[in-house]
Write a protein that holds these residues in place. Structure first.
Motif, PDB file in Angstrom:
ATOM      1  N   ASN A   1       0.861  -1.181   0.000  1.00  0.00           N
ATOM      2  CA  ASN A   1       0.000   0.000   0.000  1.00  0.00           C
ATOM      3  C   ASN A   1       0.895   1.226   0.000  1.00  0.00           C
ATOM      4  N   THR A   2       1.033   1.852  -1.166  1.00  0.00           N
ATOM      5  CA  THR A   2       1.967   2.962  -1.284  1.00  0.00           C
ATOM      6  C   THR A   2       1.453   3.948  -2.316  1.00  0.00           C
ATOM      7  N   THR A   3       2.125   5.077  -2.437  1.00  0.00           N
ATOM      8  CA  THR A   3       1.782   6.052  -3.467  1.00  0.00           C
ATOM      9  C   THR A   3       2.858   6.049  -4.537  1.00  0.00           C
ATOM     10  N   THR A   4       2.448   6.442  -5.722  1.00  0.00           N
ATOM     11  CA  THR A   4       3.378   6.527  -6.839  1.00  0.00           C
ATOM     12  C   THR A   4       2.905   7.620  -7.772  1.00  0.00           C
ATOM     13  N   SER A   5       3.660   7.879  -8.810  1.00  0.00           N
ATOM     14  CA  SER A   5       3.258   8.851  -9.827  1.00  0.00           C
ATOM     15  C   SER A   5       3.365   8.179 -11.193  1.00  0.00           C
ATOM     16  N   LEU A   6       2.666   8.751 -12.148  1.00  0.00           N
ATOM     17  CA  LEU A   6       2.698   8.226 -13.509  1.00  0.00           C
ATOM     18  C   LEU A   6       3.097   9.338 -14.462  1.00  0.00           C
ATOM     19  N   GLN A   7       3.945   9.015 -15.414  1.00  0.00           N
ATOM     20  CA  GLN A   7       4.250   9.952 -16.472  1.00  0.00           C
ATOM     21  C   GLN A   7       3.280   9.728 -17.630  1.00  0.00           C
ATOM     22  N   LYS A   8       3.127  10.697 -18.462  1.00  0.00           N
ATOM     23  CA  LYS A   8       2.324  10.510 -19.659  1.00  0.00           C
ATOM     24  C   LYS A   8       3.051   9.538 -20.577  1.00  0.00           C
ATOM     25  N   GLY A   9       2.362   8.515 -21.032  1.00  0.00           N
ATOM     26  CA  GLY A   9       2.991   7.478 -21.842  1.00  0.00           C
ATOM     27  C   GLY A   9       3.134   6.189 -21.060  1.00  0.00           C
ATOM     28  N   LEU A  10       4.170   5.435 -21.371  1.00  0.00           N
ATOM     29  CA  LEU A  10       4.357   4.117 -20.767  1.00  0.00           C
ATOM     30  C   LEU A  10       4.935   4.208 -19.360  1.00  0.00           C
ATOM     31  N   ASN A  11       4.395   3.386 -18.463  1.00  0.00           N
ATOM     32  CA  ASN A  11       4.877   3.273 -17.093  1.00  0.00           C
ATOM     33  C   ASN A  11       4.951   1.791 -16.733  1.00  0.00           C
ATOM     34  N   ALA A  12       5.998   1.401 -16.029  1.00  0.00           N
ATOM     35  CA  ALA A  12       6.139   0.018 -15.569  1.00  0.00           C
ATOM     36  C   ALA A  12       6.367   0.033 -14.061  1.00  0.00           C
ATOM     37  N   LEU A  13       5.402  -0.472 -13.295  1.00  0.00           N
ATOM     38  CA  LEU A  13       5.473  -0.483 -11.829  1.00  0.00           C
ATOM     39  C   LEU A  13       5.812  -1.895 -11.381  1.00  0.00           C
ATOM     40  N   GLN A  14       7.004  -2.067 -10.841  1.00  0.00           N
ATOM     41  CA  GLN A  14       7.492  -3.400 -10.505  1.00  0.00           C
ATOM     42  C   GLN A  14       6.944  -3.895  -9.166  1.00  0.00           C
ATOM     43  N   VAL A  15       6.724  -5.202  -9.104  1.00  0.00           N
ATOM     44  CA  VAL A  15       6.297  -5.864  -7.878  1.00  0.00           C
ATOM     45  C   VAL A  15       7.228  -7.037  -7.642  1.00  0.00           C
ATOM     46  N   ASN A  16       7.904  -7.048  -6.508  1.00  0.00           N
ATOM     47  CA  ASN A  16       8.788  -8.154  -6.139  1.00  0.00           C
ATOM     48  C   ASN A  16       7.948  -9.258  -5.506  1.00  0.00           C
ATOM     49  N   THR A  17       7.795 -10.374  -6.213  1.00  0.00           N
ATOM     50  CA  THR A  17       6.936 -11.460  -5.749  1.00  0.00           C
ATOM     51  C   THR A  17       7.721 -12.644  -5.202  1.00  0.00           C
ATOM     52  N   SER A  18       9.032 -12.476  -5.029  1.00  0.00           N
ATOM     53  CA  SER A  18       9.870 -13.610  -4.628  1.00  0.00           C
ATOM     54  C   SER A  18       9.472 -14.179  -3.275  1.00  0.00           C
ATOM     55  N   ASN A  19       8.928 -13.325  -2.381  1.00  0.00           N
ATOM     56  CA  ASN A  19       8.545 -13.799  -1.039  1.00  0.00           C
ATOM     57  C   ASN A  19       7.035 -14.029  -0.908  1.00  0.00           C
ATOM     58  N   TYR A  20       6.316 -13.913  -2.002  1.00  0.00           N
ATOM     59  CA  TYR A  20       4.873 -14.134  -1.955  1.00  0.00           C
ATOM     60  C   TYR A  20       4.574 -15.628  -1.938  1.00  0.00           C
ATOM     61  N   THR A  21       3.584 -16.019  -1.179  1.00  0.00           N
ATOM     62  CA  THR A  21       3.095 -17.388  -1.236  1.00  0.00           C
ATOM     63  C   THR A  21       2.403 -17.609  -2.575  1.00  0.00           C
ATOM     64  N   ALA A  22       2.624 -18.764  -3.176  1.00  0.00           N
ATOM     65  CA  ALA A  22       1.977 -19.060  -4.450  1.00  0.00           C
ATOM     66  C   ALA A  22       0.463 -18.922  -4.312  1.00  0.00           C
ATOM     67  N   GLY A  23      -0.156 -18.283  -5.289  1.00  0.00           N
ATOM     68  CA  GLY A  23      -1.606 -18.081  -5.232  1.00  0.00           C
ATOM     69  C   GLY A  23      -2.033 -16.906  -6.080  1.00  0.00           C
ATOM     70  N   THR A  24      -3.231 -16.405  -5.826  1.00  0.00           N
ATOM     71  CA  THR A  24      -3.829 -15.327  -6.606  1.00  0.00           C
ATOM     72  C   THR A  24      -3.806 -14.020  -5.831  1.00  0.00           C
ATOM     73  N   TYR A  25      -3.435 -12.937  -6.515  1.00  0.00           N
ATOM     74  CA  TYR A  25      -3.369 -11.607  -5.915  1.00  0.00           C
ATOM     75  C   TYR A  25      -4.038 -10.605  -6.861  1.00  0.00           C
ATOM     76  N   PHE A  26      -4.308  -9.409  -6.343  1.00  0.00           N
ATOM     77  CA  PHE A  26      -4.878  -8.348  -7.156  1.00  0.00           C
ATOM     78  C   PHE A  26      -3.988  -7.113  -7.040  1.00  0.00           C
ATOM     79  N   VAL A  27      -3.571  -6.584  -8.178  1.00  0.00           N
ATOM     80  CA  VAL A  27      -2.714  -5.409  -8.239  1.00  0.00           C
ATOM     81  C   VAL A  27      -3.580  -4.239  -8.714  1.00  0.00           C
ATOM     82  N   THR A  28      -3.634  -3.183  -7.899  1.00  0.00           N
ATOM     83  CA  THR A  28      -4.552  -2.075  -8.161  1.00  0.00           C
ATOM     84  C   THR A  28      -3.808  -0.748  -8.119  1.00  0.00           C
TER      85      THR A  28
END
Length: 441
Positions: A398-425
């Motif tokens: 749960n954090t804040t970010t900014s977006l530039q006009k055009g392409l944006n890539a927001l990375q998520v480190n999932t290496s420590n996540y338990t296998a399963g289903t998540y929702f990225v919003t």
């Protein structure tokens, strides 16, 4: 991985299904030896058939960019007898390739059976959002620049011919001048061709098709907005015991790019309601597993299953169920599909997300160690809320970010996540984008 449909809020979705129309029975035939692909509109019935034995490679014509596909190169595995191999060599090895020594270490590549955006020449991508398998996106030139050498075989038995191929680049901008440039020759270097496949004339098609033996580009498809599903033969990944799934040729039904399908298995097709179903863009969600061949009776048997399809042609929701299949094998085959269909609802309007976000995707998905939410924003956004939640609603990020006009890539480190289903919003109050993420280790 194309433009995402606007989200349907649950309160709206529950009220969508109205009195369904009467079932209408229809059928299509691929013909002897499954020789034709049949493009079908659930509103308007068949919109065209195309011979499927005269092409070897398909080049995606839908404009794309990093994270959105659009540079898929598919192979005609089944009807064109095309096999594609990665030689684990760079494109610069084209002239120095020796046969057979340099072709012994190779990896067979097959088209994805879930997305049109990942053809045989794309599936060896590293997982980097800018990697398309056959090449890497260059943000300065706006090219996808080829870096891989491939071997292609065409035909079966003694008549098989072998080729080496590399894609020079994909020119992605401006839209009026999109094209692929590639180099292909027989393995001994003879009959070398430098060729291009251009979007001009194919602006409304998913793919332009290429015949390697005649060096010709083929226009096979109807307009992409006129059809919903394709009756065809393709390679499907099927479980055949322990171990990884096996690529196997099947006859079945694939969804058009952008179509969403929900399966209702082991449920009465006359009474099942679609708002409680989970829709997805897996192109083989209908696929082939509504039928099973009984090796004892030598007859096809049909599962209790129907499919809800959110269409392109008239944006309605249709339900489809299958009742019969006749093999197309041999000169006397019909390749006949018999099915019933009915319209169950028109979806409600849910606003204009595309005013703010042109498109969005999460890549790779499924993910292991990391993934990226990729968005093309129509405007700069100073502050947006970025969240990751698990399937129970527990907040992981749960954090804040900014977006530039055009392409944006927001990375998520999932290496420590338990296998399963998540929702990225991500949301800024005026709009919300949510992607479902599957984590596998």
């Amino acid at each position: 991985m194309k433009l995402k449909s606007l989200l349907l809020f649950p309160a709206v979705a529950l009220g969508l299904q109205v009195s369904a129309q009467t079932w209408v029975v229809d059928s299509v035939q691929m013909g002897p030896n499954y020789g034709n692909d049949v493009y079908y509109s659930l509103k308007n019935d068949s919109v065209g058939a195309a011979v499927n034995t005269n092409w070897h490679l398909g080049f995606e014509m839908v404009p794309g960019g990093p994270g959105f596909g659009g540079v898929s190169i598919i192979a005609n595995h089944v009807q064109g007898a095309v096999k594609a191999y990665s030689l684990h060599k760079t494109a610069s090895s084209f002239n120095s390739l020796t046969f057979p020594a340099d072709t012994l270490t190779r990896t067979a590549l097959n088209n994805s059976d879930s997305s049109w955006d990942w053809g045989a020449l794309n599936v060896n991508a590293s997982g980097n959002v800018f990697d398309y398998g056959w090449g890497q996106y260059n943000s300065t030139t706006h090219y996808v620049e080829g870096d891989s050498l491939y071997m292609l075989s065409v035909g079966n038995g003694p008549s098989t011919k072998y080729y080496k191929m590399t894609i020079s680049h994909y020119h992605s901008f401006p839209l009026t001048d999109i094209y692929y440039a590639f180099r292909i020759a027989e393995l001994d270097g003879s009959n070398e061709i430098l060729d291009t496949v251009r979007r001009t004339g194919y602006e409304n098609k998913n793919f332009a098709y290429y015949n390697i033996t005649t060096n010709s580009v083929l226009n096979r498809e109807p307009d992409r907005k006129t059809w919903d599903v394709l009756f065809t033969r393709y390679t499907e990944y099927i479980a055949m015991g322990p171990g990884p799934k096996v690529a196997y040729p099947v006859a079945g039904v694939l969804s058009n790019i952008g179509i969403m399908v929900a399966e209702a298995r082991k449920m009465d097709a006359d009474t099942v309601k679609y708002p409680w179903r989970t829709f997805n863009k897996n192109m083989s969600e209908i696929g082939s597993d509504w039928k099973v061949f009984n090796n004892t009776t030598f007859q096809y048997e049909y599962d209790t299953v129907s499919y809800f399809v959110k269409t392109i042609v008239d944006t309605a929701v249709y339900q489809i169920k299958f009742s019969k299949f006749e093999s197309g094998s041999g000169p006397a085959g019909t390749g006949k599909f018999v099915f019933a269909k009915r319209m169950v609802s028109f979806p409600a309007s849910v606003g204009n997300l595309s005013k703010h976000i042109a498109r969005h995707s999460i890549v790779p998905n499924p993910a292991s160690s990391e993934t990226s939410l990729v968005l093309e924003s129509n405007e700069a956004v100073a502050t947006a809320r970025f969240m990751v939640t698990d399937i129970t609603g527990k907040v992981i990020v749960n954090t804040t970010t900014s977006l530039q006009k055009g392409l944006n890539a927001l990375q998520v480190n999932t290496s420590n996540y338990t296998a399963g289903t998540y929702f990225v919003t991500i949301s800024n109050g005026a709009w919300t984008v949510t992607e479902k993420l599957v984590v596998q280790h």
